[in-house]
Design an enzyme around this catalytic site. Structure first.
Site, short mmCIF file in Angstrom:
data_model
loop_
_atom_site.label_atom_id
_atom_site.label_comp_id
_atom_site.label_asym_id
_atom_site.label_seq_id
_atom_site.Cartn_x
_atom_site.Cartn_y
_atom_site.Cartn_z
N GLY A 10 0.84 -1.21 0.00
CA GLY A 10 0.00 0.00 0.00
C GLY A 10 0.86 1.24 0.00
O GLY A 10 1.24 1.76 1.05
N ALA A 12 0.42 4.46 -0.66
CA ALA A 12 -0.07 5.84 -0.56
C ALA A 12 0.98 6.60 0.27
O ALA A 12 2.00 6.02 0.65
CB ALA A 12 -1.44 5.86 0.08
N VAL A 13 0.73 7.87 0.56
CA VAL A 13 1.79 8.68 1.18
C VAL A 13 2.28 8.10 2.51
O VAL A 13 3.49 8.00 2.74
CB VAL A 13 1.31 10.14 1.39
CG1 VAL A 13 2.44 10.99 1.96
CG2 VAL A 13 0.82 10.73 0.10
N LYS A 75 -6.32 1.38 2.57
CA LYS A 75 -7.48 2.08 3.12
C LYS A 75 -8.34 1.11 3.93
O LYS A 75 -8.78 0.09 3.40
CB LYS A 75 -8.30 2.57 1.93
CG LYS A 75 -8.73 3.97 2.02
CD LYS A 75 -9.70 4.29 0.90
CE LYS A 75 -9.81 5.77 0.72
NZ LYS A 75 -8.92 6.32 -0.25
N ASN A 109 -5.89 2.64 10.07
CA ASN A 109 -6.79 3.04 11.15
C ASN A 109 -7.98 2.11 11.22
O ASN A 109 -9.12 2.51 11.07
CB ASN A 109 -7.29 4.47 10.89
CG ASN A 109 -6.67 5.45 11.87
OD1 ASN A 109 -6.14 5.06 12.91
ND2 ASN A 109 -6.74 6.72 11.54
N SER A 135 0.32 6.93 14.56
CA SER A 135 -0.09 8.34 14.57
C SER A 135 1.09 9.25 14.29
O SER A 135 2.21 8.97 14.69
CB SER A 135 -0.69 8.73 15.91
OG SER A 135 -0.98 10.12 15.91
N GLY A 137 0.69 11.45 11.29
CA GLY A 137 0.47 11.99 9.95
C GLY A 137 1.61 11.60 9.02
O GLY A 137 2.42 10.70 9.33
N LYS A 189 -5.40 3.55 19.75
CA LYS A 189 -5.28 4.57 18.69
C LYS A 189 -6.63 5.28 18.48
O LYS A 189 -6.67 6.49 18.25
CB LYS A 189 -4.80 3.92 17.39
CG LYS A 189 -4.81 4.84 16.16
CD LYS A 189 -3.83 5.98 16.32
CE LYS A 189 -3.71 6.97 15.19
NZ LYS A 189 -4.59 7.05 14.10
N HIS A 192 -6.99 7.69 21.24
CA HIS A 192 -6.04 8.78 20.92
C HIS A 192 -6.72 9.77 19.96
O HIS A 192 -6.65 10.98 20.16
CB HIS A 192 -4.77 8.18 20.30
CG HIS A 192 -3.92 9.15 19.54
ND1 HIS A 192 -4.26 9.64 18.29
CD2 HIS A 192 -2.75 9.74 19.85
CE1 HIS A 192 -3.34 10.47 17.88
NE2 HIS A 192 -2.40 10.56 18.80
N ASN A 193 -7.37 9.25 18.95
CA ASN A 193 -8.02 10.14 17.99
C ASN A 193 -9.18 10.90 18.61
O ASN A 193 -9.39 12.07 18.31
CB ASN A 193 -8.52 9.34 16.78
CG ASN A 193 -7.40 8.95 15.84
OD1 ASN A 193 -6.25 8.86 16.25
ND2 ASN A 193 -7.72 8.71 14.59
N GLU A 196 -7.70 13.60 20.46
CA GLU A 196 -7.25 14.59 19.46
C GLU A 196 -8.44 15.49 19.05
O GLU A 196 -8.28 16.71 18.96
CB GLU A 196 -6.70 13.82 18.26
CG GLU A 196 -6.21 14.61 17.10
CD GLU A 196 -5.79 13.67 15.96
OE1 GLU A 196 -5.07 12.68 16.20
OE2 GLU A 196 -6.22 13.92 14.82
N LYS A 266 -13.65 11.45 10.04
CA LYS A 266 -13.55 10.15 9.40
C LYS A 266 -14.23 9.04 10.19
O LYS A 266 -14.41 7.95 9.70
CB LYS A 266 -12.08 9.79 9.19
CG LYS A 266 -11.43 10.55 8.04
CD LYS A 266 -10.16 9.82 7.63
CE LYS A 266 -9.25 10.70 6.79
NZ LYS A 266 -7.84 10.33 7.01
P1 2AM Z 1 -3.90 1.72 -5.27
O1 2AM Z 1 -2.73 2.64 -5.41
O2 2AM Z 1 -3.85 0.57 -6.22
O3 2AM Z 1 -5.23 2.42 -5.30
C1 2AM Z 1 -4.59 3.86 -0.16
O4 2AM Z 1 -5.76 3.93 -0.87
C2 2AM Z 1 -3.78 2.65 -0.55
O5 2AM Z 1 -4.58 1.48 -0.38
C3 2AM Z 1 -3.29 2.65 -2.00
O6 2AM Z 1 -2.00 2.16 -2.00
C4 2AM Z 1 -4.28 1.72 -2.66
O7 2AM Z 1 -3.77 1.06 -3.81
C5 2AM Z 1 -4.49 0.71 -1.57
N1 2AM Z 1 -5.73 -0.05 -1.72
C6 2AM Z 1 -7.00 0.40 -1.59
N2 2AM Z 1 -7.88 -0.60 -1.77
C7 2AM Z 1 -7.16 -1.72 -2.02
C8 2AM Z 1 -7.49 -3.09 -2.27
N3 2AM Z 1 -8.77 -3.49 -2.27
N4 2AM Z 1 -6.48 -3.94 -2.49
C9 2AM Z 1 -5.21 -3.54 -2.45
N5 2AM Z 1 -4.82 -2.27 -2.21
C10 2AM Z 1 -5.78 -1.37 -2.00
#
Ligand code: 2AM
Length: 479
Positions: A10, A12-13, A75, A109, A135, A137, A189, A192-193, A196, A266
């Site tokens: 995964g 993402a950032v 996610k 999360n 936690s 960010g 966690k 914690h949120n 927050e 969220k």
């Molecule tokens: P992606 O880049 O292919 O969308 C945040 O959304 C992270 O979760 C991203 O790296 C996203 O991959 C990954 N992600 C979201 N849903 C997913 C799933 N069903 N299977 C695998 N990775 C997933």
């Protein structure tokens, strides 16, 4: 090529930053992302790092040294323990590829109930699972977050060297500890949120009073900078000072004044409230904070009501420095209440679940890396270290002294805001809790009379021993 020490799924950032953090501590890291182009871009952007990019989960798994340590950073959206989300999808894909004893870490999360379900499910398959709240960010993930891992102690021991090396430090101690078994990590966690949410709302209420008293953003920037140099020192006070100093490049105005007053959320705040209700624990400050966000989101309704429902026109005069001191005291006192409530909830739930929680250790890891990091967490840590059985944070001598010192100004601020029609739901909820908690006598005698009147629920008497119950034949009012 040598096998990697750690794998992350995964990119993402948060995921990318965690990978860079782990790699920077001397570990080789394998990465996988569903969209493979993201993996390629990430690897290409860091040619000099010990990273292995995999296009298939099979290759990813094969690139890892055993027992494999695979962190999932996708996610999570499960809001009930029965919901299946992306974390479950990835786990299902991993299961056939893994060997007994391999470790999956969910660093998202996730709802703690989903974590408990996954923990039990993976244990059946001979796999090990850690549900870890992370936690701090994006910046925290890169430079050192606070990590709240839950799961079996033996699995924690395997993960400890990596977790301790990537976590933030506070007072020389890593901001990670084994929180407890099962879903304890994600649970803590979640609270914690919630805390927050409380901290942020309390800061917003302080701001709102100052705004109505005519303080400029520049003055506010200075107040929060000063506070951050004192006993309120914390990440959230620090970023608030920065926010007030930020001008909009387009208009030259203070950016904060141009931001629409509708807040998002969220769901962790809502989960915290639901859990408090389940545990019969009062977390009125956090409740007020969550509800304040809900009310803020009803912008159109508020605008319409503002033309109909009357209140005073705010007029706050007097010496500014005196007001700043009073609001400081109200904010700090309310913050103590918020933590007292949140920690009470953690303690109650921990006992209910037999998680073996140590509140001193939990407060200690919140001192660095995470969003709620604050100087006063040192004092909370000390309070629980010197008395692990503390019944309520308010009764730790350090905090009792502060509350006694602050309570008069706190009342004055809540009164001032109320008389001026400025909503202070979290300040006043906190004060209400304080005054209720310290009341040797509450009006629940009347409540019991009412309950006995309409439902024959009986009552105990002040002039008889506890445990004896009485019923009165009240007059018939229906006729
Ligand atoms: P992606 O880049 O292919 O969308 C945040 O959304 C992270 O979760 C991203 O790296 C996203 O991959 C990954 N992600 C979201 N849903 C997913 C799933 N069903 N299977 C695998 N990775 C997933």
């Amino acid at each position: 090529m040598s096998k990697s020490d750690f794998g992350l799924i995964g990119l993402a950032v948060m995921g990318q930053n965690l990978v860079l953090n782990v790699e920077s501590r001397g570990f080789q890291v394998s990465v996988f992302n569903r969209t493979t182009a993201t993996t390629d871009e990430f690897i290409a952007a860091h040619p000099d790092k010990k990273l292995v990019g995999a296009h298939t989960l099979e290759d990813f798994v094969q690139s890892l040294a055993t027992p494999r340590k695979i962190q999932i950073m996708v996610k999570s959206s499960a809001v009930a323990d029965t919901d299946r989300d992306a974390v479950d999808a990835v786990i299902e894909q991993l299961i056939p590829l893994l060997d007994q004893g391999d470790i999956i870490i969910d660093g998202g999360n996730s709802y703690y109930k989903a974590t408990e379900r996954r923990d039990a499910y993976l244990a059946e398959k001979g796999l090990r699972f850690i549900g870890a709240g992370v936690s701090g960010g994006e910046e925290g993930a890169r430079k050192g977050p606070a990590i709240m891992p839950g799961g079996p102690t033996s699995t924690w021991e395997v993960m400890k060297p990596i977790f301790e090396s990537i976590a933030a430090t506070a007072e020389g101690e890593p901001c990670v500890t084994h929180i407890g078994t099962g879903g304890a990590g994600h649970y803590v966690k979640m609270i914690h949120n919630g805390i927050e949410y409380g901290d942020m709302q309390l800061i917003c209420e302080a701001y709102n009073i100052f705004k109505h008293a005519g303080f400029t953003p520049a003055e506010l920037g200075q107040i929060f900078t000063d506070w951050n140099n004192g006993d309120l020192e914390s990440y959230l006070i620090q970023i608030t000072a920065e926010i007030f100093k930020q001008n909009d490049p387009e208009t030259g105005k203070a950016l904060v004044d141009l931001i629409l007053d509708t807040a998002g959320q969220k769901g962790t705040g809502k989960w915290t409230i639901l859990n408090a209700v389940e545990n019969t624990v009062v977390i009125s400050t956090i409740n007020a904070a969550v509800e304040a966000r809900i009310l803020s989101s009803m912008k159109d309704k508020r605008v319409a009501a503002s033309a109909e429902l009357q209140g005073p026109t705010a007029s706050i005069t007097g010496e500014k420095a005196a007001l700043v001191k009073k609001v400081h005291d109200a904010l700090f006192a309310s913050k103590i209440i918020s933590y007292a409530q949140g920690l009470d909830l953690i303690k109650t739930m921990g006992a209910e679940k037999n998680w073996g929680l140590d509140l001193g250790k939990i407060a200690a890891i919140w001192r660095g890396g995470c969003i709620i990091r604050a100087r006063f967490l040192n004092d909370i840590t000390d309070a629980y270290r010197s008395n692990p059985e503390l019944s309520n944070l308010m009764l730790a001598p350090f905090f009792t002294k502060l509350l006694n010192e602050f309570q008069q100004n706190w009342r004055e601020v809540v009164s001032l805001a109320t008389l001026n029609g400025i909503p202070v739901p979290a300040f006043s909820a906190s004060l209400g809790y304080y005054d209720s908690y310290r009341a040797a006598v509450l009006p629940a005698n009347l409540l019991q009379a009412q309950r006995d009147f309409f439902g024959a629920h009986t009552y105990e008497r002040t002039d008889k021993p506890r445990g004896q119950f009485f019923h009165t034949n009240w007059p018939d009012v229906i006729g």
